[in-house]
Design a protein around this motif. Sequence first.
Motif, PDB file in Angstrom:
ATOM      1  N   ALA A   1       1.900 -11.208  -2.108  1.00 26.33           N
ATOM      2  CA  ALA A   1       1.799 -10.917  -0.673  1.00 26.33           C
ATOM      3  C   ALA A   1       0.886  -9.717  -0.411  1.00 26.33           C
ATOM      4  CB  ALA A   1       3.196 -10.647  -0.103  1.00 26.33           C
ATOM      5  N   GLY A   2       0.588  -8.952  -1.478  1.00 26.30           N
ATOM      6  CA  GLY A   2      -0.327  -7.817  -1.346  1.00 26.30           C
ATOM      7  C   GLY A   2       0.428  -6.526  -1.104  1.00 26.30           C
ATOM      8  N   CYS A   3       0.594  -5.723  -2.147  1.00 24.51           N
ATOM      9  CA  CYS A   3       1.258  -4.424  -1.965  1.00 24.51           C
ATOM     10  C   CYS A   3       0.841  -3.501  -3.104  1.00 24.51           C
ATOM     11  CB  CYS A   3       2.778  -4.574  -1.934  1.00 24.51           C
ATOM     12  SG  CYS A   3       3.496  -5.210  -3.462  1.00 24.51           S
ATOM     13  N   ASP A   4       0.935  -2.200  -2.854  1.00 20.49           N
ATOM     14  CA  ASP A   4       0.681  -1.192  -3.889  1.00 20.49           C
ATOM     15  C   ASP A   4       1.965  -0.837  -4.613  1.00 20.49           C
ATOM     16  OD1 ASP A   4      -1.988  -0.902  -2.825  1.00 20.49           O
ATOM     17  OD2 ASP A   4      -1.081   0.291  -1.215  1.00 20.49           O
ATOM     18  N   LEU A   5       3.097  -1.102  -3.950  1.00 20.79           N
ATOM     19  CA  LEU A   5       4.407  -0.738  -4.504  1.00 20.79           C
ATOM     20  C   LEU A   5       5.445  -1.712  -3.954  1.00 20.79           C
ATOM     21  CD1 LEU A   5       5.936   2.799  -4.813  1.00 20.79           C
ATOM     22  CD2 LEU A   5       7.239   1.038  -3.639  1.00 20.79           C
ATOM     23  N   TYR A   6       6.378  -2.084  -4.829  1.00 16.65           N
ATOM     24  CA  TYR A   6       7.491  -2.934  -4.400  1.00 16.65           C
ATOM     25  C   TYR A   6       8.786  -2.185  -4.644  1.00 16.65           C
ATOM     26  CZ  TYR A   6      10.740  -6.939  -4.239  1.00 16.65           C
ATOM     27  OH  TYR A   6      11.777  -7.796  -3.942  1.00 16.65           O
ATOM     28  N   LEU A   7       9.653  -2.177  -3.650  1.00 18.82           N
ATOM     29  CA  LEU A   7      10.941  -1.494  -3.745  1.00 18.82           C
ATOM     30  C   LEU A   7      12.066  -2.497  -3.551  1.00 18.82           C
ATOM     31  CD1 LEU A   7      12.042   1.821  -2.074  1.00 18.82           C
ATOM     32  CD2 LEU A   7      13.368  -0.241  -1.679  1.00 18.82           C
TER      33      LEU A   7
ATOM     34  N   VAL B   1      -0.352   4.905  -2.614  1.00 16.58           N
ATOM     35  CA  VAL B   1       0.451   3.818  -2.041  1.00 16.58           C
ATOM     36  C   VAL B   1       0.253   3.803  -0.529  1.00 16.58           C
ATOM     37  CG1 VAL B   1       2.814   3.002  -1.600  1.00 16.58           C
ATOM     38  CG2 VAL B   1       2.209   3.930  -3.844  1.00 16.58           C
ATOM     39  N   ARG B   2      -0.149   2.669  -0.015  1.00 14.46           N
ATOM     40  CA  ARG B   2      -0.265   2.515   1.432  1.00 14.46           C
ATOM     41  C   ARG B   2       0.534   1.297   1.891  1.00 14.46           C
ATOM     42  NH1 ARG B   2      -4.196   3.389   5.834  1.00 14.46           N
ATOM     43  NH2 ARG B   2      -2.754   3.160   7.583  1.00 14.46           N
ATOM     44  N   ARG B   3       0.359   0.207   1.126  1.00 16.50           N
ATOM     45  CA  ARG B   3       1.014  -1.056   1.468  1.00 16.50           C
ATOM     46  C   ARG B   3       2.277  -1.192   0.606  1.00 16.50           C
ATOM     47  NH1 ARG B   3       0.988  -4.182   5.740  1.00 16.50           N
ATOM     48  NH2 ARG B   3       1.072  -6.403   5.276  1.00 16.50           N
ATOM     49  N   VAL B   4       3.428  -1.334   1.265  1.00 16.34           N
ATOM     50  CA  VAL B   4       4.704  -1.370   0.555  1.00 16.34           C
ATOM     51  C   VAL B   4       5.443  -2.677   0.870  1.00 16.34           C
ATOM     52  CG1 VAL B   4       6.972  -0.258   0.298  1.00 16.34           C
ATOM     53  CG2 VAL B   4       4.920   1.141   0.616  1.00 16.34           C
TER      54      VAL B   4
ATOM     55  N   GLN C   1      11.627 -16.200   3.388  1.00 17.30           N
ATOM     56  CA  GLN C   1      10.950 -15.040   3.995  1.00 17.30           C
ATOM     57  C   GLN C   1      11.874 -13.814   4.018  1.00 17.30           C
ATOM     58  OE1 GLN C   1       7.925 -16.409   3.752  1.00 17.30           O
ATOM     59  NE2 GLN C   1       7.292 -15.673   5.740  1.00 17.30           N
ATOM     60  N   ILE C   2      12.548 -13.592   2.907  1.00 20.19           N
ATOM     61  CA  ILE C   2      13.570 -12.551   2.899  1.00 20.19           C
ATOM     62  C   ILE C   2      12.976 -11.150   2.703  1.00 20.19           C
ATOM     63  CG2 ILE C   2      14.057 -12.787   0.428  1.00 20.19           C
ATOM     64  CD1 ILE C   2      16.953 -12.307   0.994  1.00 20.19           C
ATOM     65  N   GLY C   3      11.813 -11.070   2.035  1.00 17.12           N
ATOM     66  CA  GLY C   3      11.202  -9.764   1.766  1.00 17.12           C
ATOM     67  C   GLY C   3      10.261  -9.339   2.885  1.00 17.12           C
ATOM     68  N   SER C   4      10.090  -8.027   3.044  1.00 12.12           N
ATOM     69  CA  SER C   4       9.235  -7.473   4.091  1.00 12.12           C
ATOM     70  C   SER C   4       8.048  -6.746   3.474  1.00 12.12           C
ATOM     71  CB  SER C   4      10.016  -6.458   4.937  1.00 12.12           C
ATOM     72  OG  SER C   4      11.104  -7.064   5.585  1.00 12.12           O
ATOM     73  N   VAL C   5       6.939  -6.719   4.200  1.00 10.18           N
ATOM     74  CA  VAL C   5       5.772  -5.928   3.805  1.00 10.18           C
ATOM     75  C   VAL C   5       5.306  -5.143   5.026  1.00 10.18           C
ATOM     76  CG1 VAL C   5       3.546  -5.933   2.594  1.00 10.18           C
ATOM     77  CG2 VAL C   5       5.074  -7.912   2.391  1.00 10.18           C
ATOM     78  N   GLY C   6       4.936  -3.887   4.792  1.00 12.56           N
ATOM     79  CA  GLY C   6       4.425  -3.052   5.872  1.00 12.56           C
ATOM     80  C   GLY C   6       3.572  -1.934   5.311  1.00 12.56           C
ATOM     81  N   SER C   7       2.913  -1.205   6.173  1.00 10.93           N
ATOM     82  CA  SER C   7       2.008  -0.137   5.742  1.00 10.93           C
ATOM     83  C   SER C   7       2.535   1.225   6.164  1.00 10.93           C
ATOM     84  CB  SER C   7       0.616  -0.344   6.348  1.00 10.93           C
ATOM     85  OG  SER C   7       0.018  -1.492   5.789  1.00 10.93           O
TER      86      SER C   7
END
Length: 252
Positions: free
Chosen positions: A190-196, A170-173, A132-138
């Motif tokens: 996991a559901g995202c518009d952009l991954y950084l 982009v809303r979900r990152v 669970q190292i990566g994060s997702v947020g809006s």
Amino acid sequence: MAGKVDARVLLGALDELMEPARFRDYCPNGMQVEGKREIGLLASGVTSSLAFIEAAIGAGADALLVHHGLFWKGDDMRVVGPKRRRLGLLLANNLNLFAYHLPLDTLADMGNNAQLGTRLGLAADAWFGEQQIGSVGSLGAAVTAGEFARRVATALSREPLLIGDPLQPVRRVAWCSGGAQGYFEQAIAAGCDLYLSGEVSEQTTHLAREAGVAYIAAGHHATERYGAEAVGRYAAGRFGIRHVHLDIDNPA
Ligand SMILES: [Zn+2]
């Protein structure tokens, strides 16, 4: 009047905070090199490079706190060349080296990912990837990928690489500091518009284009610049010692 803390007490507090026993990691987390017992000045930085160690010695540090320590699984175990010079300086100056890798990436509030998110206007509400190292947020409001890339440039003082349509909303990152481009597929799932993340690989480009998910490589160093500093500041406040953060420039 600045105080001092016993190196073992500081180690206990750092371990209590970051819980290294919870992680499978490819380096030892915690005290990597034992030095003097009393610590009055803690120097934080991203990597225990020779330049960082020299800067810490110049600042009068008694202990170093970093994200990337000296020892990694699979490394040549011999103490020769650059490793000998780094280790030699630490030992000659009786310095403690504390290093926390994955535990510092994932730490709530003060960790690399949390600190990076804060600077980009993101708070995690979901997690992905190994351990669970990566994060997702809006984002509070949708922006274009190009606008988001400019926000990243301003926040990190470094021009990022954007792969994808700059006009795409982009809303979900999803984000993960350092060299986490290998988690791109899991970020998409996991559901995202952009991954950084920090780095980019050749195949990252094709995956971004074919999945229709934008990708930003913002720099390994730049995305991991804030965790050790936050924890260093916390430790200094808790024990009444002094803290200095030394940012050694690294374009990668
Ligand atoms: Zn890293």
